[in-house]
Write a protein that holds these residues in place. Structure first.
Motif, PDB file in Angstrom:
ATOM      1  N   TYR A 149       6.523   2.001   5.687  1.00 38.00           N
ATOM      2  CA  TYR A 149       7.736   2.092   4.864  1.00 38.00           C
ATOM      3  C   TYR A 149       8.179   3.557   4.732  1.00 38.00           C
ATOM      4  N   ARG A 184      12.851  -5.149 -12.450  1.00 39.55           N
ATOM      5  CA  ARG A 184      12.000  -4.754 -11.330  1.00 39.55           C
ATOM      6  C   ARG A 184      11.301  -5.994 -10.754  1.00 39.55           C
ATOM      7  N   GLU A 187       6.212  -7.726  -7.934  1.00 38.29           N
ATOM      8  CA  GLU A 187       5.126  -7.252  -7.085  1.00 38.29           C
ATOM      9  C   GLU A 187       4.847  -5.759  -7.304  1.00 38.29           C
ATOM     10  N   PHE A 188       5.812  -5.023  -7.861  1.00 39.03           N
ATOM     11  CA  PHE A 188       5.617  -3.582  -8.090  1.00 39.03           C
ATOM     12  C   PHE A 188       4.745  -3.389  -9.336  1.00 39.03           C
ATOM     13  N   SER A 190       4.530  -1.585 -12.094  1.00 38.12           N
ATOM     14  CA  SER A 190       5.001  -1.539 -13.496  1.00 38.12           C
ATOM     15  C   SER A 190       5.287  -2.950 -14.011  1.00 38.12           C
ATOM     16  N   LYS A 209      -5.381  -8.612 -12.165  1.00 39.91           N
ATOM     17  CA  LYS A 209      -6.037  -7.892 -11.068  1.00 39.91           C
ATOM     18  C   LYS A 209      -5.164  -6.740 -10.601  1.00 39.91           C
ATOM     19  N   GLY A 211      -5.093  -2.746  -8.304  1.00 42.55           N
ATOM     20  CA  GLY A 211      -5.742  -1.911  -7.292  1.00 42.55           C
ATOM     21  C   GLY A 211      -6.092  -0.541  -7.856  1.00 42.55           C
ATOM     22  N   VAL A 251      -1.483   5.141 -13.060  1.00 43.77           N
ATOM     23  CA  VAL A 251      -1.350   3.695 -13.285  1.00 43.77           C
ATOM     24  C   VAL A 251      -2.153   3.319 -14.539  1.00 43.77           C
ATOM     25  N   VAL A 282      -0.640   7.083  -1.526  1.00 41.71           N
ATOM     26  CA  VAL A 282       0.096   8.252  -2.017  1.00 41.71           C
ATOM     27  C   VAL A 282      -0.496   8.549  -3.395  1.00 41.71           C
TER      28      VAL A 282
END
Ligand code: NAP
Ligand code: GDD
Length: 332
Positions: A149, A184, A187-188, A190, A209, A211, A251, A282
């Protein structure tokens, strides 16, 4: 006087919906480009349907773009359409490049052929900084994308610069850092977190869950960021701008704020799932938007905590309305 016409690709997405609202407020006639689907994916623009025009075309199809630009003859085009979810770009790397990279050239070609006087905004991204070469990142920071991406967006960024320099197009590339809202996609991270908090609060789930909790992003509010897109196209000359808050948060901090807003202890619910970690991450994004502030007079209005709390409140309310016995209906 006839209204100025704006064409938005990606109008069904988060940014497209906020930009359409903003341009309508500015008095524009707004046309949205949509791709064909067997069901209508127009949830985010349902409240605007009577005030905008939707036209079919696809970034994969050159002729459809030429016909669309010829038919609408917009004064401004905002190219927001893309495959925008980073993990999907590893699973569908070639398709991501077709939409997100070459799709930009197809649109620029349509503009060049039909009317090179049309002003165009390209949705570039902080993902092109990837493995950041300096902190904070600004317009002259070297690029180092870390996903298919990011690589595709870097192509989109440079082809926009190139068409400006080759053909004199009024083409601007907005290097926008992460921006979120109650609209939003789920899947993102936030929205995944704020939706998860709302589900746990309403007893619909017990765990969430996630990451990599250590990744850091510069998160702003989408409603603030679409104004910057418009401002770029109102200047005397085209240029590229970083749009960011200047703050970076992990996060983990986002998770803490979201759960606390609902009166929940995040440690009791969040489960780390290695499968959600990315092949190349990133780690740290933090933008320096001083050029946008100086030239465009733009600055963000909604802060990080306010943004996350707004999203938690909206998701809790959304489930409250949808649950049987609430006696309420409708959505945001
Ligand atoms: P989004 O919610 O994922 O929306 C993407 C839009 O692109 C949707 O309207 C989607 O249509 C459309 N689209 C995808 N492929 C298409 C194709 N082949 N032809 C026509 N339309 C297509 O993304 P967003 O958050 O609003 O972001 C808008 C743009 O800014 C994207 O280009 C994204 O990469 C970029 N960006 C976003 C952020 C951010 O933090 N939000 C930051 C920097 C840059 P469907 O509804 O039909 O799927
Ligand atoms: N999506 C997701 N899901 N991300 C997670 C999760 C999870 O369960 N757990 C941790 N993360 C971490 C990711 O590893 C990443 O470091 C960070 O949360 C943010 O992920 P996303 O919200 O998916 O956004 P993004 O930064 O990858 O990409 C978004 O911002 C870009 C601008 O920097 C997208 O909107 C891109 O389209 C946009 O260009």
């Amino acid at each position: 006087m006839t209204a100025r016409r704006a064409l938005i690709t990606g109008i069904t997405g988060q940014d497209g919906s906020y930009l359409a609202e903003f341009l309508l407020q500015q008095g524009y006639a707004v046309v949205g480009m949509v791709r064909r689907a067997s069901t209508e994916p127009f949830e985010r623009i349902a409240h605007l349907r009577e005030r905008i025009t939707l036209k079919p075309a696809d970034l994969l199809d050159q002729a459809s773009l030429i016909h669309l630009v010829r038919e609408v003859r917009p004064h401004e085009i905002y190219n927001l359409a893309s495959q925008s979810f980073v993990p999907t770009s590893w699973e569908q790397a070639v398709l991501t490049a077709e939409f997100t990279a070459v799709g930009v050239t197809r649109l620029l070609e349509a503009i060049r052929l039909v009317d090179p006087g049309i002003r165009v905004y390209q949705a570039s991204t902080s993902e092109i900084f990837g493995k950041a070469q300096e902190v904070p990142q600004h317009e002259r920071t070297p690029f180092y994308p870390r996903s298919p991406y990011g690589v595709a967006k870097l192509y989109g960024h440079w082809i926009t610069v190139n068409y400006r320099e080759s053909y004199g197009l009024f083409a601007c590339s907005g290097i926008l850092f992460n921006h979120e809202s109650p609209r939003r996609g789920k899947e993102f991270v936030s929205r995944k977190v704020t939706d998860g908090v709302a589900r746990i609060k309403h007893g619909l789930a017990t765990e969430l869950k996630l990451g990599n909790l250590d990744a850091r992003r510069d998160w702003g509010y989408a409603g603030d960021y679409v104004k910057a897109m418009w401002l770029m196209l109102q200047q005397e000359s085209p240029d590229d701008y970083v749009i960011a808050t200047g703050e970076t948060h992990s996060v983990r901090e986002l998770v803490q704020i979201a759960f606390a807003r609902a009166g929940l202890n995040w440690r009791a619910h969040v489960v780390e799932d290695l499968a959600l970690k990315r092949p190349a991450e990133v780690d740290l994004l933090q933008g320096d938007a001083s050029k946008a502030k100086r030239v465009l007079g733009w600055q963000p209005e909604v802060g990080f905590r306010e943004l996350i709390e707004m999203m938690v409140d909206a998701d809790i309310e959304r489930y409250a309305e949808a649950l049987p016995g609430s006696g309420r209906s409708g959505g945001r």
